[in-house]
Design a protein around this motif. Structure first.
Motif, PDB file in Angstrom:
ATOM      1  N   PHE A 179      11.391 -15.039   8.360  1.00 34.87           N
ATOM      2  CA  PHE A 179      12.621 -15.813   8.285  1.00 34.87           C
ATOM      3  C   PHE A 179      13.820 -14.879   8.236  1.00 34.87           C
ATOM      4  O   PHE A 179      13.700 -13.698   7.879  1.00 34.87           O
ATOM      5  CB  PHE A 179      12.628 -16.763   7.071  1.00 34.87           C
ATOM      6  N   GLU A 180      14.973 -15.411   8.623  1.00 38.02           N
ATOM      7  CA  GLU A 180      16.223 -14.664   8.587  1.00 38.02           C
ATOM      8  C   GLU A 180      17.042 -15.097   7.385  1.00 38.02           C
ATOM      9  O   GLU A 180      17.033 -16.278   7.008  1.00 38.02           O
ATOM     10  CB  GLU A 180      17.054 -14.920   9.846  1.00 38.02           C
ATOM     11  N   VAL A 181      17.760 -14.151   6.791  1.00 42.60           N
ATOM     12  CA  VAL A 181      18.788 -14.460   5.798  1.00 42.60           C
ATOM     13  C   VAL A 181      20.101 -14.107   6.468  1.00 42.60           C
ATOM     14  O   VAL A 181      20.413 -12.936   6.706  1.00 42.60           O
ATOM     15  CB  VAL A 181      18.591 -13.662   4.497  1.00 42.60           C
ATOM     16  N   LYS A 182      20.879 -15.142   6.793  1.00 41.12           N
ATOM     17  CA  LYS A 182      22.005 -14.987   7.715  1.00 41.12           C
ATOM     18  C   LYS A 182      23.324 -14.852   6.969  1.00 41.12           C
ATOM     19  O   LYS A 182      24.174 -15.748   6.977  1.00 41.12           O
ATOM     20  CB  LYS A 182      22.016 -16.171   8.669  1.00 41.12           C
ATOM     21  N   VAL A 183      23.490 -13.697   6.321  1.00 44.45           N
ATOM     22  CA  VAL A 183      24.718 -13.416   5.593  1.00 44.45           C
ATOM     23  C   VAL A 183      24.907 -11.902   5.586  1.00 44.45           C
ATOM     24  O   VAL A 183      23.915 -11.149   5.546  1.00 44.45           O
ATOM     25  CB  VAL A 183      24.637 -13.973   4.148  1.00 44.45           C
ATOM     26  N   PRO A 184      26.158 -11.397   5.677  1.00 43.00           N
ATOM     27  CA  PRO A 184      26.387  -9.949   5.612  1.00 43.00           C
ATOM     28  C   PRO A 184      25.813  -9.345   4.333  1.00 43.00           C
ATOM     29  O   PRO A 184      25.836  -9.971   3.278  1.00 43.00           O
ATOM     30  CB  PRO A 184      27.919  -9.834   5.645  1.00 43.00           C
ATOM     31  N   TYR A 185      25.275  -8.136   4.460  1.00 40.66           N
ATOM     32  CA  TYR A 185      24.674  -7.362   3.367  1.00 40.66           C
ATOM     33  C   TYR A 185      23.341  -7.929   2.888  1.00 40.66           C
ATOM     34  O   TYR A 185      22.813  -7.488   1.868  1.00 40.66           O
ATOM     35  CB  TYR A 185      25.637  -7.218   2.183  1.00 40.66           C
ATOM     36  N   ALA A 186      22.775  -8.878   3.629  1.00 36.87           N
ATOM     37  CA  ALA A 186      21.456  -9.384   3.242  1.00 36.87           C
ATOM     38  C   ALA A 186      20.412  -8.277   3.329  1.00 36.87           C
ATOM     39  O   ALA A 186      19.531  -8.169   2.463  1.00 36.87           O
ATOM     40  CB  ALA A 186      21.060 -10.565   4.126  1.00 36.87           C
ATOM     41  N   TYR A 187      20.515  -7.423   4.353  1.00 35.53           N
ATOM     42  CA  TYR A 187      19.527  -6.349   4.473  1.00 35.53           C
ATOM     43  C   TYR A 187      19.640  -5.354   3.324  1.00 35.53           C
ATOM     44  O   TYR A 187      18.653  -5.005   2.684  1.00 35.53           O
ATOM     45  CB  TYR A 187      19.669  -5.610   5.813  1.00 35.53           C
ATOM     46  N   GLY A 188      20.870  -4.889   3.058  1.00 30.49           N
ATOM     47  CA  GLY A 188      21.041  -3.926   1.964  1.00 30.49           C
ATOM     48  C   GLY A 188      20.581  -4.487   0.634  1.00 30.49           C
ATOM     49  O   GLY A 188      20.034  -3.770  -0.203  1.00 30.49           O
ATOM     50  N   THR A 189      20.784  -5.802   0.443  1.00 25.55           N
ATOM     51  CA  THR A 189      20.394  -6.439  -0.811  1.00 25.55           C
ATOM     52  C   THR A 189      18.886  -6.574  -0.928  1.00 25.55           C
ATOM     53  O   THR A 189      18.292  -6.265  -1.971  1.00 25.55           O
ATOM     54  CB  THR A 189      21.047  -7.829  -0.924  1.00 25.55           C
ATOM     55  N   LEU A 190      18.249  -7.024   0.151  1.00 29.46           N
ATOM     56  CA  LEU A 190      16.821  -7.348   0.085  1.00 29.46           C
ATOM     57  C   LEU A 190      15.901  -6.179   0.443  1.00 29.46           C
ATOM     58  O   LEU A 190      14.686  -6.286   0.246  1.00 29.46           O
ATOM     59  CB  LEU A 190      16.518  -8.529   1.007  1.00 29.46           C
ATOM     60  N   ALA A 191      16.456  -5.098   0.961  1.00 26.98           N
ATOM     61  CA  ALA A 191      15.607  -3.976   1.374  1.00 26.98           C
ATOM     62  C   ALA A 191      14.737  -3.460   0.231  1.00 26.98           C
ATOM     63  O   ALA A 191      13.604  -3.000   0.452  1.00 26.98           O
ATOM     64  CB  ALA A 191      16.471  -2.839   1.929  1.00 26.98           C
ATOM     65  N   VAL A 192      15.236  -3.551  -1.006  1.00 27.51           N
ATOM     66  CA  VAL A 192      14.469  -3.057  -2.156  1.00 27.51           C
ATOM     67  C   VAL A 192      13.289  -3.962  -2.495  1.00 27.51           C
ATOM     68  O   VAL A 192      12.461  -3.613  -3.334  1.00 27.51           O
ATOM     69  CB  VAL A 192      15.360  -2.888  -3.408  1.00 27.51           C
ATOM     70  N   GLU A 193      13.199  -5.129  -1.856  1.00 28.84           N
ATOM     71  CA  GLU A 193      12.071  -6.031  -2.072  1.00 28.84           C
ATOM     72  C   GLU A 193      10.884  -5.695  -1.184  1.00 28.84           C
ATOM     73  O   GLU A 193       9.794  -6.260  -1.348  1.00 28.84           O
ATOM     74  CB  GLU A 193      12.500  -7.487  -1.826  1.00 28.84           C
ATOM     75  N   ALA A 194      11.091  -4.783  -0.228  1.00 32.62           N
ATOM     76  CA  ALA A 194      10.013  -4.411   0.684  1.00 32.62           C
ATOM     77  C   ALA A 194       8.927  -3.645  -0.063  1.00 32.62           C
ATOM     78  O   ALA A 194       9.212  -2.796  -0.900  1.00 32.62           O
ATOM     79  CB  ALA A 194      10.562  -3.564   1.824  1.00 32.62           C
ATOM     80  N   GLY A 195       7.687  -3.961   0.239  1.00 30.47           N
ATOM     81  CA  GLY A 195       6.571  -3.278  -0.401  1.00 30.47           C
ATOM     82  C   GLY A 195       5.439  -4.241  -0.694  1.00 30.47           C
ATOM     83  O   GLY A 195       5.411  -5.378  -0.223  1.00 30.47           O
ATOM     84  N   THR A 196       4.482  -3.778  -1.481  1.00 31.56           N
ATOM     85  CA  THR A 196       3.315  -4.572  -1.820  1.00 31.56           C
ATOM     86  C   THR A 196       3.504  -5.250  -3.173  1.00 31.56           C
ATOM     87  O   THR A 196       3.827  -4.593  -4.162  1.00 31.56           O
ATOM     88  CB  THR A 196       2.048  -3.691  -1.859  1.00 31.56           C
ATOM     89  N   HIS A 197       3.314  -6.549  -3.207  1.00 34.68           N
ATOM     90  CA  HIS A 197       3.429  -7.346  -4.427  1.00 34.68           C
ATOM     91  C   HIS A 197       2.023  -7.766  -4.871  1.00 34.68           C
ATOM     92  O   HIS A 197       1.179  -8.105  -4.031  1.00 34.68           O
ATOM     93  CB  HIS A 197       4.285  -8.593  -4.172  1.00 34.68           C
ATOM     94  N   ARG A 198       1.784  -7.764  -6.182  1.00 38.90           N
ATOM     95  CA  ARG A 198       0.452  -8.093  -6.712  1.00 38.90           C
ATOM     96  C   ARG A 198       0.531  -9.295  -7.644  1.00 38.90           C
ATOM     97  O   ARG A 198       1.438  -9.389  -8.479  1.00 38.90           O
ATOM     98  CB  ARG A 198      -0.129  -6.898  -7.478  1.00 38.90           C
ATOM     99  N   LEU A 199      -0.427 -10.196  -7.517  1.00 44.88           N
ATOM    100  CA  LEU A 199      -0.519 -11.389  -8.374  1.00 44.88           C
ATOM    101  C   LEU A 199      -1.826 -11.371  -9.141  1.00 44.88           C
ATOM    102  O   LEU A 199      -2.900 -11.155  -8.563  1.00 44.88           O
ATOM    103  CB  LEU A 199      -0.447 -12.656  -7.516  1.00 44.88           C
TER     104      LEU A 199
END
Length: 372
Positions: A179-199
């Protein structure tokens, strides 16, 4: 103990001043003047694409300018409110000032974090892909939980989103989603969420009620822009078409409108099925493929620079965050050590504190690497 408004306001002014210095308001004002002149040109809309770029950039620059100057005005208003409350010994007014102080500290903190988003692609919109990892049906269910978490977060912020692709698992959940997040600075904001998540939880799919651990991967790339130079020869792309499907394998469309696009040299694969026509899905797939190749190109350049510098340290681990629902409740980021006990709030999109901590951590890592 009485709240020391003077020291709190002084600290706010110091932070806002540092934000103002970094933001370079003079430069923003010059950009606003130039863009306003372009936007007022009578022939602007003769070229709709260029007009859209001008008006979007003007809106973005004006928003950045107003965000800083508006914060300064709020600090002035708070100081006036405190003075009025203290002069009249009005407990109700001082209580109102204390509430506003809390809100203002949060807003200034967020503004300060925004100034850290100064990477090459940070101001871009974002394309987020979530994939189920190890853990079978629990991992597919976890992938769907994460997608809901991010979409709820965007909804809380008032950010528009567009789901580009959803590949459902057979029993429950998602194999993958984009999905896209269609707002300026969405990439810079969400880039830190990239990676492996564990449940970690008691599996609702295990009839013996055993605890299960599952994984999901989150990928975040900046959305390609028309000014980017990512040319992909047609010979390097393989395109397959297939019928779109929904949960349980049920057909959604009666035509083969879904598109799978493979970049042969890198093996990068993009699937799109949420648009109404094959042409729309093909265009969306190409846009996301270009975005991924743009980031891949930058990663290769960064890796080459690190190799030349002799730096072999990895910046990101395989597992960056744990969501534990049993035997206790906790969500913990393993990079920043930030953690909370309210797992339900986090999975409902309350992840601002994790994102802020992640941005500060990432910039700290970059500063340390630059000093070595």
């Amino acid at each position: 103990m009485a709240l020391d408004f003077d020291s709190e306001i002084k600290a706010l002014r110091t932070t806002v001043k540092s934000v103002r210095d970094v933001s370079d308001l003079d430069k923003l004002e010059r950009q606003m003047s130039e863009l306003e002149a372009q936007a007022s040109a009578p022939d602007l809309w003769d070229d709709p694409d260029h007009a859209q770029q001008v008006t979007s950039k003007l809106s973005r620059v004006k928003s950045e300018h107003d965000r800083v100057t508006g914060m300064e005005a709020r600090v002035d208003d708070l100081e006036a409110l405190v003075e009025m409350g203290q002069e009249e010994a009005d407990a109700e007014t001082l209580a109102e000032a204390e509430t506003e102080l809390g809100k203002l500290k949060k807003a200034v903190g967020e503004l300060e974090v925004r100034t850290l988003l100064n990477g090459e692609y940070d101001e871009r919109e974002a394309v987020v892909t979530i994939r189920a990892g190890a853990g079978g049906v629990d991992a597919a269910d976890f992938a769907e939980m994460l997608m809901r978490m991010y979409l709820r977060w965007a909804e809380r912020q008032g950010y528009p989103t567009a789901v580009l692709d959803t590949s459902y698992a057979e029993e429950a959940g998602l194999k993958s989603a984009t999905f896209e997040v269609k707002v300026p600075y969405a990439y810079g904001t969400l880039a830190v969420e990239a990676g492996t998540h564990r449940l970690v939880r008691i599996s609702p799919f295990d009839n013996q009620g055993r605890r299960q651990t599952s994984f999901a991967a989150v990928e975040v790339v900046p959305l390609i822009e028309s000014t980017d130079t990512i040319e992909i020869p047609e010979a390097d792309i393989k395109v397959d078409v297939f019928r779109s499907s929904g949960p349980g394998g049920q057909s959604v469309n009666t035509t083969d409108s879904a598109v799978r696009m493979t970049h042969i040299p890198t093996g990068t694969v993009v699937s799109m099925q949420n648009e109404k026509s094959q042409i729309q899905n093909r265009a969306a797939a190409l846009r996301v493929l270009q975005s991924r190749l743009l980031l891949l190109k930058k990663a290769e350049e960064d890796a080459a620079k690190k190799e030349m510098a002799g730096d072999i340290k990895a910046s990101w681990g395989e597992q960056m965050r744990s969501y534990v629902l049993h035997p206790y409740q906790m969500v913990k980021d393993l990079r920043t050590e930030y953690e909370v006990g309210s797992t339900s709030h986090v999975l409902d999109g309350d992840i601002d504190a994790f994102i802020e901590a992640g941005i500060r951590w990432k910039r700290g890592q970059e500063r340390d690497a630059a000093e070595e």
